[in-house]
Every structure is written in C-alpha cells, then in structure tokens.
Enzyme design. Structure first.
Site, PDB file in Angstrom:
ATOM      1  N   SER A 159      -4.811  21.713   7.372  1.00 30.31           N
ATOM      2  CA  SER A 159      -3.738  22.371   6.636  1.00 30.31           C
ATOM      3  C   SER A 159      -3.642  23.814   7.104  1.00 30.31           C
ATOM      4  CB  SER A 159      -4.023  22.346   5.133  1.00 30.31           C
ATOM      5  OG  SER A 159      -3.188  23.244   4.428  1.00 30.31           O
ATOM      6  N   TYR A 185     -10.980  25.394  -0.817  1.00 26.87           N
ATOM      7  CA  TYR A 185     -10.026  24.528  -0.106  1.00 26.87           C
ATOM      8  C   TYR A 185      -9.861  24.993   1.335  1.00 26.87           C
ATOM      9  CZ  TYR A 185      -5.658  22.235   1.195  1.00 26.87           C
ATOM     10  OH  TYR A 185      -4.690  21.496   1.845  1.00 26.87           O
TER      11      TYR A 185
END
Length: 322
Positions: A159, A185
């Site tokens: 990501s 994350y």
C-alpha cells in the site's frame, strides 16, 4: 539499489481495469492461491484469474462466507485458513501440497488496517503478524509447489501506506513505544515490500519471482476499523456521497484497483525484473520527497532492511524457503 525500481514502457495506466490487463491472458492448467479472495480487490482478482482459465484456491478464515461469495465462479475452491494462526497455515499448506498440483501464482491480498492493538499467540502485534508473518509462513509452506511450477510469481499487496513508517526493528511489536495503529499499518506494508525484495533474491534461481504493489485507494472492508470521521478525512466521497474515481490521484474502482496486482502476476514486461514495487500497472519510481504521493519509499526497497526482515522472520516463525 534502485536499478530496476524505475518505470518501464507499459500499455496500461492508472485507469486501466482488471479486464483490460487480462485481455488475451490464458491460464488454463495453472493453479493460483489468492488470500482475501472472497471480497474487495481479492474477489475481482479471483474472478479475473478464473475467467482466464486458472484454477483458484481461496484460503479463508470464514469458509462458509467465502463459499457464498464465490459460489458462481467456476474453477474456484475454498479451504479454511487464518493468517494469524500458524497451525492453520501449516494445515492449509500441507493440503495444497498433498493435492500435488504446482502453484503458479500466489497472490497475498488479505490484510488488516488500522486495527486496535491486539497480539497473536506469540505476542506479535496483529497487523504485522497478519499482513507480514502470516503471508511469510504461507509462502514458505507452499514453497515446494511454487518451485515445482517452473515459473511462478508471488505477489504481495502492499500500500502507499508503507510511506507512513519503515520497520522499527528495535520495537516491531510496540512493547516499548506507544501503539499507533497507523504506524503499525505502515510498518506492516513496508514489510510486504521488503518481503518481495528478499523473496525474489532467494527464488529467482528456482523460477520464483516476487513483486509488491500499491493497488490504489479503494474503500473496502479493509476500512472496517475506521470511524466515519477517519473515512471522511480520506476525501474519497463526492458531495453526493459517492466514491470519487480519479485514478491518477489513486482513487480507483475495484476493477482499476485489482489491475496492478494482475499485471504483476501475468505481464511479460516484468520478466527478469522481480523484487520491484509497482503501482498503476508499472514499476514505481523511488519517492524521495513526501509521503502520500506516487512512488515507493527508499526504506521499502532497501536490500539490507529486506535481509534483516527475512532473518527475523525466519527466527520468529522457524520457517524459510529451501
């Protein structure tokens, strides 16, 4: 370090769709494993691979739910597996090996994002444990079937969120620093990219190449832990409450979001270019300037960091590729 981390000539763009990328691709006789394959980007990926003739196995924590979502897709089977449970991963891998068919594609699409602090049975922070360690274990467990394919690819869905943070090797599990769900994350998404760098180095001589990628900013079930205010801050909705579609800014449909992973899995343009991070159906340039923009942070393709992460993953899981 970044010799291959440079864009190439590609017929596709940020707006390209899964169906456009897969036009003319024939996968009859090939087996693919797709984590997260029953929803969101993973579901589009599975449909696209199956339409091209591949047999697809979808490991799922909730097999009943997965089978319901995939019921109308020919050539797809579901088997139980939970990425945060090592025994579950081991059992799944053993069953795939027992079936005896080489795995040509392993697409690691499942993940969690910005979740509250939780830990696996070994005490590892859950986003890192799920997004990285789970897929690391799965890849190691399936390694004999990937090598047997003769020419296989492993795809790690990272990501742009990797730009939030590198891997803090001194405190991956937030045992000393305060827990920040976004830093956790970002760390896990950096780990996905570094995993591809390290895996490709180990697999290229055995016919296994690895790639990581940013699919785009698509609101899916991945955002289930976010509040309305957090979702609103992403500015993904227009004044009518509809999701914006501006591919050049990363705001994509599911079809557009799945395109880069499918391109990584099948494009001949990537032959001999493993270990790279991709976006918008191309190899990404290194982003030296700011986060939240196109490109890959240098820390996410650093071979020394990739080696360090691999060695730590070996130590923590007791697994590796042979």
């Amino acid at each position: 370090m970044t010799t291959l981390q440079q864009p190439i000539v590609s017929p596709f763009t940020a707006a390209s769709t899964a169906s456009e990328v897969m036009a003319g691709v024939e996968l009859a006789g090939q087996l693919a494993v797709v984590t997260g394959g029953h929803s969101g980007l993973g579901l589009v990926t599975v449909k696209s691979l199956a339409a091209a003739g591949a047999q697809v196995i979808v490991p799922a924590r909730d097999p009943q739910r997965a089978r319901a979502a995939l019921a109308d897709i020919k050539g797809v089977t579901v088997q139980a597996m939970d990425l945060i449970d090592p025994d579950s991963i081991r059992a799944f891998s053993a069953e795939v090996i027992r079936q005896g068919q080489p795995v040509s594609l392993l697409i690691n699409c499942a993940g969690v994002m910005a979740s509250p602090l939780a830990r696996d049975a070994d005490g590892h922070e859950s986003q890192f444990a799920t997004n990285h360690l789970g897929h690391y274990r799965l890849t190691c467990g399936l390694w004999p079937t990937l090598v047997a394919a003769g020419s296989a690819r492993v795809i790690a869905v990272s990501s742009r969120g990797h730009q939030i943070a590198g891997v803090d090797f001194e405190d991956i599990d937030f045992t000393h620093r305060p827990y920040d769900k976004w830093v956790a994350y970002g760390q896990s998404k950096t780990a996905n990219s570094l995993f591809a760098v390290a895996l490709d180095k180990r697999g290229c001589d055995q016919g296994v190449r690895a790639f990581s990628l940013h699919p785009g900013q698509i609101l899916t079930d991945l955002g289930r832990h976010l509040s309305r205010a957090e979702i609103a801050a992403f500015d993904v909705f227009d004044e009518h409450g509809q999701q914006k579609v501006v591919p050049e800014m990363g705001l994509k449909t599911l079809e557009q979001g799945a395109a880069t992973g499918l391109w990584c899995a099948n494009s001949a343009a990537l032959n001999g270019r493993g270990g790279v991070y991709c976006e918008d159906c191309n190899i990404a340039a290194v982003n030296e300037v700011e986060s939240g923009r196109r490109g890959v942070a240098r820390w996410a393709v650093d071979p020394d960091a990739a080696q360090r992460l691999w060695q730590l993953s070996e130590q923590w899981t007791g697994m590796s590729v042979r």
